[in-house]
Scaffold this active site. Structure first.
Site, PDB file in Angstrom:
ATOM      1  N   ASP A   1       0.811  -1.219   0.000  1.00  0.00           N
ATOM      2  CA  ASP A   1       0.000   0.000   0.000  1.00  0.00           C
ATOM      3  C   ASP A   1       0.845   1.270   0.000  1.00  0.00           C
ATOM      4  O   ASP A   1       0.312   2.367   0.215  1.00  0.00           O
ATOM      5  CB  ASP A   1      -0.919   0.002   1.233  1.00  0.00           C
ATOM      6  CG  ASP A   1      -1.869  -1.185   1.221  1.00  0.00           C
ATOM      7  OD1 ASP A   1      -2.607  -1.337   0.234  1.00  0.00           O
ATOM      8  OD2 ASP A   1      -1.868  -1.972   2.183  1.00  0.00           O
TER       9      ASP A   1
ATOM     10  N   HIS B   1      -3.064   2.245   7.832  1.00  0.00           N
ATOM     11  CA  HIS B   1      -4.096   1.453   7.153  1.00  0.00           C
ATOM     12  C   HIS B   1      -4.285   0.162   7.950  1.00  0.00           C
ATOM     13  O   HIS B   1      -3.312  -0.507   8.283  1.00  0.00           O
ATOM     14  CB  HIS B   1      -3.623   1.122   5.734  1.00  0.00           C
ATOM     15  CG  HIS B   1      -4.500   0.161   4.999  1.00  0.00           C
ATOM     16  ND1 HIS B   1      -5.871   0.316   4.899  1.00  0.00           N
ATOM     17  CD2 HIS B   1      -4.209  -0.990   4.335  1.00  0.00           C
ATOM     18  CE1 HIS B   1      -6.368  -0.684   4.184  1.00  0.00           C
ATOM     19  NE2 HIS B   1      -5.395  -1.493   3.843  1.00  0.00           N
TER      20      HIS B   1
ATOM     21  N   TYR C   1      -9.541  20.888  27.048  1.00  0.00           N
ATOM     22  CA  TYR C   1      -9.300  19.470  27.292  1.00  0.00           C
ATOM     23  C   TYR C   1      -7.801  19.230  27.221  1.00  0.00           C
ATOM     24  O   TYR C   1      -7.118  19.777  26.365  1.00  0.00           O
ATOM     25  CB  TYR C   1     -10.012  18.617  26.243  1.00  0.00           C
ATOM     26  CG  TYR C   1      -9.842  17.129  26.466  1.00  0.00           C
ATOM     27  CD1 TYR C   1     -10.785  16.411  27.201  1.00  0.00           C
ATOM     28  CD2 TYR C   1      -8.739  16.446  25.968  1.00  0.00           C
ATOM     29  CE1 TYR C   1     -10.633  15.047  27.421  1.00  0.00           C
ATOM     30  CE2 TYR C   1      -8.577  15.087  26.186  1.00  0.00           C
ATOM     31  CZ  TYR C   1      -9.528  14.397  26.913  1.00  0.00           C
ATOM     32  OH  TYR C   1      -9.374  13.050  27.136  1.00  0.00           O
TER      33      TYR C   1
END
Lengths: 234, 234, 234, 234
Positions: free
Chosen positions: B77, B96, B230
């Site tokens: 990939d 991936h 946060y």
């Protein structure tokens, strides 16, 4: 010392992978590995928990299912393995599990449709679910007949055992095979994962389509075709 | 000694997180990390099991997908990663996987609707599912075209890759990215969890509504807005 | 040395139970523990991964949400905890997670119906799902208003916080509480299990009935009534 | 020293298997083991977490549920166990859990249909779900009456406790038994797995058929019939 020490070690390791991969509970399941030159295979003894197994416990059997060496009774599914080895000359390992999702599909009596590339990386067809066996087959030599049910299901669908290395036996559970026991174990884990994904995809979208043919071809060929480029080429 | 030792170490660690987080089986999946100044990235070699990897096995590739250093063939990939690095100048990592629930949504060819604050803490949009690729794209340079399919899907929907750091490729599986490989790995795990929650919510209530816009805005901004509060602000 | 060493240790341990019990991913979730005499509570710092936490990192806050001691910023949900401590004088701990099944019910905006004795061993009512908050509440002091949304949801249904120690906030996630932080953690795990069982029961039988009142009463009273006989009576 | 040291050790080990097998959370569940000659059984103390148990904590009770030895209060379900031991002279162990999938079926108030060989390897009938108990039974001596509800459900269906070693109590949870505590634990794990498979099969194919009678007979007999050939024959 046994002439089959290396073969027993190999099949012991293949069996021990099954609980590691979460594919079996208690004594469920069994893996075998063949020595094709000598026309024998080694297989797990029947009904023994995985954590009590040792390599010496593996039983050596010929391709007619006759025990050649071993102190324990072989897996009750031994004759199914024997039929597959006898008829398919290029396989070196067979695995049987009752892994959860694959068995759920077998109980549902449905082929697992090819819906994505995870599936196509491993085979180009739906994963076949053989019909439950006939009463005659069940009441005859059941385990041997299970082997023939598998052979026939592939033949009826025109599938090659070298391309489709996994099947569900309807109402029962999956069998997988491959060039080695290690590959057959790998196929059992892939089957379980593909079975889970297909189950979930159909929950999310009951009308989810089958994978298109160009993608099936592409993913299969990049791993298994003449010009495969997945992996290290060994 | 390699000039890319630190980069290889970083991407090795990112890859090793994938099995720890339960996102990959066997050799499935791959993570890469870029050195943007040198316009290169390091990526997992193709088809190697995670427990056999070492940092030295990582392959160095440029943004056109050309191998610069490494003894092994890079992930099949690789060209998809290259296209994303080449077009998106602010990303430092790509991942991936074929994680179970995210892949189930990809196979279902459905966007994952934004249904709760777990999702909104990470992105403000549905998680897009790109259409399966056209036959031309599949039969051409498939992996490179997968990259363009991702670019185009974001563009068609008017989404920014800096705000939406994850996508499903229809019939295939998820890709995620981020400022670093570590962030891309984090995004893969979040995506899998959000995919599971959405699947379950729709089973419990098929008519469950989309999250209201005020909540989407609030949760995104408290983590990512100018006045984010946060975390520890670093 | 901090005057709050024991309190910090206690809340540290409560927080560390959350990943052990599979209730949180990465930095999701937070537990707090109160010292009611001094009208303070200790809480997890915001956005810190569990495996990087130490007892000294815990932040001491008063019941108005004002930080009294600590080097780090407290959880972004601190004001929600503060509102609950301020209004419910008999609670000693509060826990917030995004555990998978409980959050799926929150996203589905459905109360979890009481369907079995596992549920009735812990509470006699459906587990309420508070409506998603109004835009005014979200755009105001969001976390403080989340506390009021919880208070109001219990009050509107005529429920006592001493008997119903858990709630879902619609489109968001669960909150639980109890006499101690340890009990609040316990309640989070029970809620997740009950949420999963209810989800599965309705898949198996969409018309599955609510638990009958005599069984609700019996199971609650054998654990919590005046003549309780479950446990060792301490 | 206790006269029951070996019995306590055995039941301690049986109880400790329950969390290992993922069948219990916190203090849920209990296992007992009988010494049929002395007409007593050992059982887990009530409400004690598994990781705090020791063999000496096990409580010795007679078949009328009267405590003979032990410093702690026995499981609140003790009288259910006592009724089963008193009426079924060939059982040596009883287990009660709230395992997730089995409890989901109990809450759904549905028998688990026999759909595959995994099920038929262990019993030839659907796994019965006893109706929820009547108000009179609940308000009387609840745990003793739970035992009678189980006895009656088997009798009403014409089932033998020696062939059907598991049951669901409607709205409540499963009970299993067997010749030993170890076998009863085994049955609890098998029940949970079979419950999960049946749930999934019906999701995949709501019209999935029951297993055919010839296969039920074959799988049962190869493990349990006069000519059984599964296992090592001991």
């Amino acid at each position: 010392m046994s002439d089959f020490k290396a073969l027993k070690q190999k099949v012991y390791e293949a069996n021990m992978r099954l609980p590691e991969l979460g594919l079996v509970l208690f004594t469920f399941g069994n893996a075998s590995a063949a020595d094709r030159k000598r026309e024998v295979f080694a297989i797990k003894p029947s009904g023994v928990p995985y954590d009590e197994l040792s390599p010496e416990d593996m039983v050596i059997v010929d391709f007619d299912g006759k025990v050649l060496e071993g102190e324990m009774r072989p897996s009750s599914d031994t004759e199914t393995h024997a039929v597959l080895y006898k008829h398919w000359e290029h396989i070196g390992g067979v695995v049987h599990t009752h892994s959860t999702y694959a068995t759920a599909w077998a109980q549902a009596q449905k082929d697992i449709p090819i819906m994505g590339t995870t599936h196509a990386d491993h085979l180009t067809t739906d994963i076949p679910c053989a019909a439950p066996m006939s009463d005659d087959m069940i009441q005859g030599d059941y385990e041997e007949q299970t082997g023939y049910q598998i052979l026939n299901a592939l033949e009826d669908r025109g599938l090659s055992y070298e391309e489709t290395e996994m099947i569900l036996v309807g109402s029962h559970a999956p069998f997988t095979w491959g060039k080695s026991a290690e590959k057959a174990v790998y196929n059992s884990a892939v089957l379980e994962e593909v079975a889970k994904m297909a189950c979930l995809s159909l929950q999310i979208n009951p009308g989810a389509p089958r994978l298109k043919d160009t993608l099936i071809k592409k993913h299969w060929e990049r791993k298994h075709g003449d010009d495969a480029y997945y992996g290290q080429g060994n």
